[in-house]
Design a protein around this motif. Sequence first.
Motif, PDB file in Angstrom:
ATOM      1  N   HIS A   4     -26.131 -25.049  -9.769  1.00  0.00           N
ATOM      2  CA  HIS A   4     -27.279 -24.784 -10.639  1.00  0.00           C
ATOM      3  C   HIS A   4     -28.580 -25.248  -9.974  1.00  0.00           C
ATOM      4  CE1 HIS A   4     -29.647 -24.245 -14.246  1.00  0.00           C
ATOM      5  NE2 HIS A   4     -30.054 -25.504 -14.144  1.00  0.00           N
ATOM      6  N   ILE A   5     -28.545 -26.411  -9.368  1.00  0.00           N
ATOM      7  CA  ILE A   5     -29.736 -26.941  -8.681  1.00  0.00           C
ATOM      8  C   ILE A   5     -30.102 -26.045  -7.505  1.00  0.00           C
ATOM      9  CG2 ILE A   5     -30.607 -28.871  -7.293  1.00  0.00           C
ATOM     10  CD1 ILE A   5     -28.930 -30.722  -9.128  1.00  0.00           C
ATOM     11  N   LEU A   6     -29.091 -25.623  -6.727  1.00  0.00           N
ATOM     12  CA  LEU A   6     -29.357 -24.743  -5.586  1.00  0.00           C
ATOM     13  C   LEU A   6     -29.928 -23.408  -6.030  1.00  0.00           C
ATOM     14  CD1 LEU A   6     -26.287 -25.479  -3.288  1.00  0.00           C
ATOM     15  CD2 LEU A   6     -28.654 -26.203  -2.960  1.00  0.00           C
ATOM     16  N   LYS A   7     -29.428 -22.869  -7.125  1.00  0.00           N
ATOM     17  CA  LYS A   7     -29.971 -21.607  -7.646  1.00  0.00           C
ATOM     18  C   LYS A   7     -31.414 -21.778  -8.088  1.00  0.00           C
ATOM     19  CE  LYS A   7     -25.688 -19.409  -9.054  1.00  0.00           C
ATOM     20  NZ  LYS A   7     -24.854 -18.915 -10.146  1.00  0.00           N
ATOM     21  N   GLN A   8     -31.720 -22.899  -8.716  1.00  0.00           N
ATOM     22  CA  GLN A   8     -33.101 -23.153  -9.145  1.00  0.00           C
ATOM     23  C   GLN A   8     -34.025 -23.322  -7.942  1.00  0.00           C
ATOM     24  OE1 GLN A   8     -34.299 -22.868 -12.203  1.00  0.00           O
ATOM     25  NE2 GLN A   8     -32.252 -22.321 -12.874  1.00  0.00           N
ATOM     26  N   LEU A   9     -33.553 -23.998  -6.906  1.00  0.00           N
ATOM     27  CA  LEU A   9     -34.345 -24.143  -5.686  1.00  0.00           C
ATOM     28  C   LEU A   9     -34.576 -22.789  -5.018  1.00  0.00           C
ATOM     29  CD1 LEU A   9     -32.878 -27.418  -4.137  1.00  0.00           C
ATOM     30  CD2 LEU A   9     -35.167 -27.093  -5.093  1.00  0.00           C
ATOM     31  N   HIS A  10     -33.550 -21.939  -5.028  1.00  0.00           N
ATOM     32  CA  HIS A  10     -33.692 -20.605  -4.445  1.00  0.00           C
ATOM     33  C   HIS A  10     -34.692 -19.777  -5.246  1.00  0.00           C
ATOM     34  CE1 HIS A  10     -32.528 -16.497  -3.189  1.00  0.00           C
ATOM     35  NE2 HIS A  10     -32.463 -17.103  -2.014  1.00  0.00           N
ATOM     36  N   ARG A  11     -34.646 -19.886  -6.551  1.00  0.00           N
ATOM     37  CA  ARG A  11     -35.617 -19.175  -7.394  1.00  0.00           C
ATOM     38  C   ARG A  11     -37.029 -19.685  -7.132  1.00  0.00           C
ATOM     39  NH1 ARG A  11     -33.640 -18.402 -13.398  1.00  0.00           N
ATOM     40  NH2 ARG A  11     -34.638 -16.379 -13.202  1.00  0.00           N
ATOM     41  N   PHE A  12     -37.173 -20.995  -6.942  1.00  0.00           N
ATOM     42  CA  PHE A  12     -38.481 -21.553  -6.616  1.00  0.00           C
ATOM     43  C   PHE A  12     -38.974 -21.006  -5.280  1.00  0.00           C
ATOM     44  CE2 PHE A  12     -40.874 -24.814  -4.284  1.00  0.00           C
ATOM     45  CZ  PHE A  12     -42.007 -24.888  -5.087  1.00  0.00           C
ATOM     46  N   VAL A  23     -35.490 -18.151   1.617  1.00  0.00           N
ATOM     47  CA  VAL A  23     -35.185 -17.035   0.723  1.00  0.00           C
ATOM     48  C   VAL A  23     -34.052 -16.178   1.270  1.00  0.00           C
ATOM     49  CG1 VAL A  23     -36.122 -14.985  -0.408  1.00  0.00           C
ATOM     50  CG2 VAL A  23     -37.546 -17.031  -0.170  1.00  0.00           C
ATOM     51  N   LEU A  24     -34.089 -15.895   2.544  1.00  0.00           N
ATOM     52  CA  LEU A  24     -33.090 -15.037   3.173  1.00  0.00           C
ATOM     53  C   LEU A  24     -31.724 -15.722   3.165  1.00  0.00           C
ATOM     54  CD1 LEU A  24     -32.952 -12.329   4.759  1.00  0.00           C
ATOM     55  CD2 LEU A  24     -33.190 -13.692   6.826  1.00  0.00           C
ATOM     56  N   LYS A  25     -30.729 -14.999   2.691  1.00  0.00           N
ATOM     57  CA  LYS A  25     -29.361 -15.526   2.682  1.00  0.00           C
ATOM     58  C   LYS A  25     -28.678 -15.156   3.994  1.00  0.00           C
ATOM     59  CE  LYS A  25     -29.146 -15.105  -2.286  1.00  0.00           C
ATOM     60  NZ  LYS A  25     -28.687 -14.279  -3.400  1.00  0.00           N
ATOM     61  N   ASP A  26     -27.638 -15.901   4.330  1.00  0.00           N
ATOM     62  CA  ASP A  26     -26.941 -15.679   5.599  1.00  0.00           C
ATOM     63  C   ASP A  26     -26.452 -14.241   5.749  1.00  0.00           C
ATOM     64  OD1 ASP A  26     -27.363 -18.254   6.457  1.00  0.00           O
ATOM     65  OD2 ASP A  26     -25.411 -18.991   5.807  1.00  0.00           O
ATOM     66  N   ASP A  27     -25.921 -13.673   4.689  1.00  0.00           N
ATOM     67  CA  ASP A  27     -25.382 -12.316   4.803  1.00  0.00           C
ATOM     68  C   ASP A  27     -26.469 -11.243   4.772  1.00  0.00           C
ATOM     69  OD1 ASP A  27     -25.963 -12.701   2.125  1.00  0.00           O
ATOM     70  OD2 ASP A  27     -24.276 -11.505   1.420  1.00  0.00           O
ATOM     71  N   GLU A  28     -27.714 -11.626   4.576  1.00  0.00           N
ATOM     72  CA  GLU A  28     -28.827 -10.679   4.579  1.00  0.00           C
ATOM     73  C   GLU A  28     -29.552 -10.629   5.923  1.00  0.00           C
ATOM     74  OE1 GLU A  28     -30.015 -11.112  -0.136  1.00  0.00           O
ATOM     75  OE2 GLU A  28     -31.092 -12.293   1.350  1.00  0.00           O
ATOM     76  N   GLU A  29     -29.171 -11.498   6.831  1.00  0.00           N
ATOM     77  CA  GLU A  29     -29.800 -11.506   8.146  1.00  0.00           C
ATOM     78  C   GLU A  29     -29.370 -10.286   8.944  1.00  0.00           C
ATOM     79  OE1 GLU A  29     -28.670 -15.146   9.992  1.00  0.00           O
ATOM     80  OE2 GLU A  29     -30.170 -16.309   8.904  1.00  0.00           O
ATOM     81  N   ILE A  30     -30.246  -9.822   9.799  1.00  0.00           N
ATOM     82  CA  ILE A  30     -29.915  -8.702  10.668  1.00  0.00           C
ATOM     83  C   ILE A  30     -29.162  -9.256  11.865  1.00  0.00           C
ATOM     84  CG2 ILE A  30     -30.837  -6.900  12.162  1.00  0.00           C
ATOM     85  CD1 ILE A  30     -33.235  -6.761  10.237  1.00  0.00           C
ATOM     86  N   ARG A  31     -27.982  -8.713  12.080  1.00  0.00           N
ATOM     87  CA  ARG A  31     -27.147  -9.161  13.190  1.00  0.00           C
ATOM     88  C   ARG A  31     -26.521  -7.959  13.864  1.00  0.00           C
ATOM     89  NH1 ARG A  31     -23.998 -13.856   9.887  1.00  0.00           N
ATOM     90  NH2 ARG A  31     -25.802 -15.200   9.626  1.00  0.00           N
ATOM     91  N   ILE A  32     -26.332  -8.064  15.132  1.00  0.00           N
ATOM     92  CA  ILE A  32     -25.615  -7.045  15.876  1.00  0.00           C
ATOM     93  C   ILE A  32     -24.205  -7.581  16.059  1.00  0.00           C
ATOM     94  CG2 ILE A  32     -25.484  -5.745  18.019  1.00  0.00           C
ATOM     95  CD1 ILE A  32     -28.549  -6.134  18.213  1.00  0.00           C
ATOM     96  N   GLU A  33     -23.277  -7.001  15.354  1.00  0.00           N
ATOM     97  CA  GLU A  33     -21.923  -7.541  15.304  1.00  0.00           C
ATOM     98  C   GLU A  33     -20.902  -6.606  15.943  1.00  0.00           C
ATOM     99  OE1 GLU A  33     -21.505  -8.407  11.143  1.00  0.00           O
ATOM    100  OE2 GLU A  33     -22.399 -10.387  11.428  1.00  0.00           O
ATOM    101  N   ILE A  34     -21.271  -6.028  17.058  1.00  0.00           N
ATOM    102  CA  ILE A  34     -20.358  -5.108  17.735  1.00  0.00           C
ATOM    103  C   ILE A  34     -19.074  -5.834  18.139  1.00  0.00           C
ATOM    104  CG2 ILE A  34     -20.054  -3.661  19.781  1.00  0.00           C
ATOM    105  CD1 ILE A  34     -23.112  -3.113  19.604  1.00  0.00           C
ATOM    106  N   LEU A  35     -19.208  -7.007  18.717  1.00  0.00           N
ATOM    107  CA  LEU A  35     -18.027  -7.763  19.134  1.00  0.00           C
ATOM    108  C   LEU A  35     -17.317  -8.399  17.944  1.00  0.00           C
ATOM    109  CD1 LEU A  35     -19.324  -9.578  22.335  1.00  0.00           C
ATOM    110  CD2 LEU A  35     -17.805  -7.606  22.210  1.00  0.00           C
ATOM    111  N   VAL A  36     -18.097  -8.943  17.026  1.00  0.00           N
ATOM    112  CA  VAL A  36     -17.512  -9.656  15.890  1.00  0.00           C
ATOM    113  C   VAL A  36     -16.637  -8.731  15.055  1.00  0.00           C
ATOM    114  CG1 VAL A  36     -18.059 -10.921  13.759  1.00  0.00           C
ATOM    115  CG2 VAL A  36     -19.394 -11.320  15.823  1.00  0.00           C
TER     116      VAL A  36
END
Length: 170
Positions: free
Chosen positions: A4-12, A64-77
């Motif tokens: 809950h605290i993390l969500k509030q911090l993200h909203r802030f 604000v940007l979440k880890d899964d929203e970052e642009i990544r080139i994941e050809i190998l991954v």
Amino acid sequence: MIDHILKQLHRFAEAVAATLLAVIFAAFIIQIVLRYVFNWPVGWTTELSLAAWLWLVLWGAAFVLKDDEEIRIEILVDRMGPNGRRVLAGLGALCVIVFFGMSLKPAYEYVAFMKVEKSSYMGIRMDFTYSIYIVFVVAVLLRALRTLVRAIRGTLPAPRAPDAATTSAI
């Protein structure tokens, strides 16, 4: 409770980013009105827009940007199994920690040195303007450290399946 605290911090953090975007837009409109309606060109609107843009980009990337929203080139991954993904995630996080860690002290020294400079129109100390970079670097280091720990423990989030908007027909 922690979630809950993390969500509030993200909203802030999102609210701060939205406010910075509103400041940029307002300064842009004021600049147009003053220049083209009243024939009174001013420089402070450009200075304010540039400072707010700098803060918006780095604040957004840090909080604000979440880890899964970052642009990544994941050809190998994408071609690896779970253990290969862990290794690549760990190596990537380790590289980020090393290189951003090496840059932290010189960046801090440069930002601290900039206290002698002020912006031309608004008179804002440049160390304040550039201080967001230090916040950004610390946030990047902490996120990379979290990724490294998750890679070592084997608790990385599962990769997202590509959706129709991100895939292309070949």
